[in-house]
Design an enzyme around this catalytic site. Structure first.
Site, PDB file in Angstrom:
ATOM      1  N   ARG A   1      24.734  66.598  74.834  1.00 14.63           N
ATOM      2  CA  ARG A   1      25.155  66.055  73.542  1.00 14.63           C
ATOM      3  C   ARG A   1      26.614  65.641  73.629  1.00 14.63           C
ATOM      4  NH1 ARG A   1      25.652  68.561  68.616  1.00 14.63           N
ATOM      5  NH2 ARG A   1      24.804  66.985  67.236  1.00 14.63           N
TER       6      ARG A   1
ATOM      7  N   THR B   1      18.081  60.258  64.633  1.00  7.43           N
ATOM      8  CA  THR B   1      17.577  60.920  65.847  1.00  7.43           C
ATOM      9  C   THR B   1      16.145  60.536  66.245  1.00  7.43           C
ATOM     10  OG1 THR B   1      19.033  62.777  65.298  1.00  7.43           O
ATOM     11  CG2 THR B   1      17.425  63.186  66.981  1.00  7.43           C
TER      12      THR B   1
ATOM     13  N   THR C   1      19.950  61.398  70.325  1.00  6.80           N
ATOM     14  CA  THR C   1      20.532  60.936  69.072  1.00  6.80           C
ATOM     15  C   THR C   1      21.806  60.134  69.236  1.00  6.80           C
ATOM     16  OG1 THR C   1      21.119  61.725  66.857  1.00  6.80           O
ATOM     17  CG2 THR C   1      22.009  62.959  68.693  1.00  6.80           C
TER      18      THR C   1
ATOM     19  N   GLU D   1      28.714  61.380  66.061  1.00  4.75           N
ATOM     20  CA  GLU D   1      28.279  62.766  66.169  1.00  4.75           C
ATOM     21  C   GLU D   1      29.251  63.759  65.545  1.00  4.75           C
ATOM     22  OE1 GLU D   1      25.229  62.538  67.808  1.00  4.75           O
ATOM     23  OE2 GLU D   1      24.961  64.384  66.696  1.00  4.75           O
TER      24      GLU D   1
ATOM     25  N   SER E   1      24.289  71.478  65.794  1.00  2.98           N
ATOM     26  CA  SER E   1      23.213  70.497  65.680  1.00  2.98           C
ATOM     27  C   SER E   1      21.965  71.108  65.074  1.00  2.98           C
ATOM     28  CB  SER E   1      22.886  69.983  67.079  1.00  2.98           C
ATOM     29  OG  SER E   1      21.797  69.097  67.033  1.00  2.98           O
ATOM     30  N   SER E   2      21.118  70.247  64.524  1.00  2.37           N
ATOM     31  CA  SER E   2      19.789  70.697  64.094  1.00  2.37           C
ATOM     32  C   SER E   2      18.765  70.452  65.182  1.00  2.37           C
ATOM     33  CB  SER E   2      19.351  69.935  62.842  1.00  2.37           C
ATOM     34  OG  SER E   2      20.254  70.135  61.799  1.00  2.37           O
TER      35      SER E   2
END
Ligand SMILES: *[C@@H]1O[C@H](CO)[C@@H](O)[C@H](O)[C@H]1NC(C)=O
Ligand SMILES: *[C@@H]1O[C@H](CO)[C@@H](O)[C@H](O)[C@H]1NC(C)=O
Ligand SMILES: *[C@@H]1O[C@H](CO)[C@@H](O)[C@H](O)[C@H]1NC(C)=O
Length: 600
Positions: A109, A387, A405, A426, A484-485
């Site tokens: 990420r 995403t 994402t 982000e 993050s989810s």
């Protein structure tokens, strides 16, 4: 005659035996065949957001590629078919299980750059909105990550993974019904028409209005960029010309990213957290991914011993009531998800600790809900959407659950004209979930680095810049990742079944994935129905929002228990999953994004 009798008996017995064995074999074969429902696959499958990208993934598998090859190719494809969701200007989390059951997380990420806007969090939105602007751009990890997973698990040549997408980007892709509808929502239309995505004519007509369903969108610059990466590898992006052009464009848009940020990006290879849900083991990516919140909700729901009976009458109301309470507590725990490499305390461990689960279980009342403060929720974080997810299982038994994402729709709408890359936003993910943002932390001396001995004479003529880059290469810089989810997970049942599942939809990922798993694993729905079932989403204000088609009588029952209903309109939750059970593979791409899986 009597002499022949034993021989005859023997013969009959033998023929009888052969017949019996044949009949049993046929029976088993037909049973197994009947067990694999139509539409299921025998060997391998890909569940991406769109049929086109699932098909490209399948092609890679059929050409001898691994699940990782399939996942990368499907994601690259998604970056042009659903460019609002992800791209090489973003980042991903891959959870990968090899055939002998070892599971690893590759987390690439985006990270916080070395320098970023002072008081960044003051720019945070307080309600649902698209956060545009270059201050939110995190260091993209996508291509470095692909390189790392491909090096470890890839079977096809690197360049082959890019081929279909380069062609699509160059020849053009028709705007899908999903994207066409999205672009023409008023709120999205306004943002896109006032952004560089429009003025540079990526998603707009000549008259500067957004494209519609069926219009052809081409990405000639991105095709060139991908071609270079395909030929030269990830370094072209992280240390080469693409990187320089990208940084130039980001800086021209007011951003702070530097070449050093790209050069020092590191993929994190981690162990998963292993969480047991009865006889099922779930592998989740550790914080700052959202796996711990998903595990917390599922472990809590496990306490209520759900069965298919829980889908009827008052029991159904009770089940959703308990579930909503669990989501409210999960909202209250969102702030315990942070990047452990930058925050020394491991603050999310308790989320899967049985004693904590028990404590929360006891706080759930069956006949009422509670005020906001009851759930330890200090400050709502803004909800958002975006995403993509792809689930892949190959013939060798390699399983990949990958969520990717650029954060919100089209990231922060910052487009790099020289590279054709859409940048992520982000860093918005820190909003409401953290009080500080940490720049890349310079950590230990890089153990992998073995400098060549430098002659004194050479050193004298070395210029300042190369001296700097030498020092730079000696250290590892770890940039903080926002919470993050994203939660790409893999579940293993006791009987050897595998469920590779994950979702997209920003704040809605957790509930979308949790409900799909509950519906399938405990309530007895088949995978397709489990994913298609209307969800309930508890927003950051703890208001309860119902997906279209949600059971009215249950809604009324929940109202009676005191739940406040919100007015959330964007049910962009999407779950894509592949399951292997008893030798059959079922792959489901969520219909909400008009997706379709592919396999053989
Ligand atoms: C799976 O990974 C483990 C640990 O890296 C390794 O020992 C094992 O050989 C791998 N299995 C396969 C089939 O590649
Ligand atoms: C803009 O151009 C598109 C395609 O050429 C057309 O369908 C649309 O009606 C035009 N819109 C305006 C406001 O002129
Ligand atoms: C809910 O149940 C508890 C315990 O059974 C009881 O004490 C309480 O009065 C009930 N509350 C309502 C609003 O019915």
């Amino acid at each position: 005659m009597a002499k022949h009798r034993p021989w005859l008996v023997c013969c009959f017995v033998l023929v009888g035996l052969i017949c019996a064995v044949a009949v049993i074999c046929l029976c088993i074969a037909s049973l197994v065949d009947r067990g694999c429902s139509s539409g299921s696959f025998k060997r391998a499958a890909v569940a991406a957001d769109s049929k086109r990208c699932s098909d490209i993934g399948r092609k890679m598998l059929q050409d001898g590629g691994s699940a990782v090859d399939g996942a990368i190719a499907a994601l690259l494809c998604t970056s042009v078919v659903n460019p609002q969701s992800m791209g090489i200007g973003g980042g991903s989390i891959f959870t990968i299980r090899n055939a002998t059951g070892h599971v690893k997380v590759y987390n690439f990420r985006e990270t916080v750059p070395q320098s970023f806007k002072a008081n960044l969090l003051k720019d945070c939105p307080t309600t649902f909105t698209f956060s545009t602007g270059s201050q939110w751009i995190g260091v993209p990890g996508e291509v470095r990550g692909y390189e790392a997973v491909h090096k470890q698990y890839g079977k096809l040549p690197w360049a082959k993974l890019f081929e279909p997408t380069i062609r699509l980007a160059r020849e053009g892709v028709p705007v899908s019904s999903f994207l066409g509808k999205l672009l023409n929502y008023n709120i999205v239309k306004n943002y896109v028409e006032n952004s560089p995505l429009c003025s540079l004519q990526v998603f707009c007509n000549e008259n500067k209005t957004v494209l519609s369903v069926g219009d052809i969108v081409k990405f000639p610059k991105l095709a060139e960029t991908m071609e270079t990466i395909a030929e030269q590898g990830a370094d072209a992006f992280y240390t080469g010309k693409i990187g320089h052009d990208l940084i130039q464009d980001i800086q021209a848009a007011g951003g702070t990213l530097k070449m050093e940020d790209l050069k020092s990006f590191k993929v994190r290879v981690q162990d998963t957290w292993r969480v047991s849900l009865g006889n099922t083991q779930m592998h989740i990516p550790p914080p700052p991914a959202g796996g711990a919140l998903l595990a917390f909700i599922l472990k809590l729901m496990k306490e209520f011993s759900l069965t298919s009976n829980s889908l009827h009458g008052d029991q159904k109301i009770q089940m959703y009531h308990h579930y909503i309470e669990a989501l409210k507590f999960a909202n209250g725990q969102k702030r315990s998800i942070s990047d452990p490499t930058c925050n020394n305390i491991k603050s999310a461990d308790h989320l899967i600790d049985p004693s904590f689960i028990n404590l929360i279980r006891e706080k759930i009342s069956s006949n009422r809900t509670h005020d906001y403060s009851y759930y330890n929720n200090i400050k709502p974080s803004p909800d958002h959407v975006g995403t993509t997810h792809v689930s892949v299982l190959d013939e060798d038994g390699l399983a990949v659950s990958a969520t990717s994402t650029i954060n919100q729709l089209f990231g922060g709408m910052i487009y790099s004209p020289q590279t054709g890359i859409i940048l992520n936003n982000e860093l918005v993910d820190f909003c409401g979930r953290a009080d500080t943002v940490r720049a890349g932390k310079v950590s230990d001396i890089n153990a992998d680095f073995h400098p060549k001995p430098i002659e004194f004479k050479t050193l004298l003529i070395v210029d300042i810049q190369s001296l700097f880059s030498l020092i730079w290469s000696l250290i590892v810089v770890i940039g903080e990742q926002p919470p993050s989810s994203m939660t790409p997970v893999i579940l293993e049942s006791e009987s050897g079944g595998l469920l590779v599942i994950g979702g997209s939809g920003g704040s809605m990922i957790t509930t979308a994935v949790a409900l799909s798993i509950i519906n399938h694993m405990w309530l007895g729905m088949n995978l397709e129905d489990a994913i298609a079932a209307p969800i309930v989403f508890v927003d950051s204000q703890n208001n309860v929002n119902f997906d279209t088609g949600f059971d009215k009588s249950v809604r009324n029952g929940l109202n009676r228990l005191g739940h406040k209903v919100g007015n959330w309109k964007y049910f962009m939750n999407v779950v894509n999953a592949v399951e292997k059970k008893n030798g059959c593979i079922v792959a489901v791409s969520d219909k909400r994004k008009m997706g379709m899986s592919s396999g053989y």
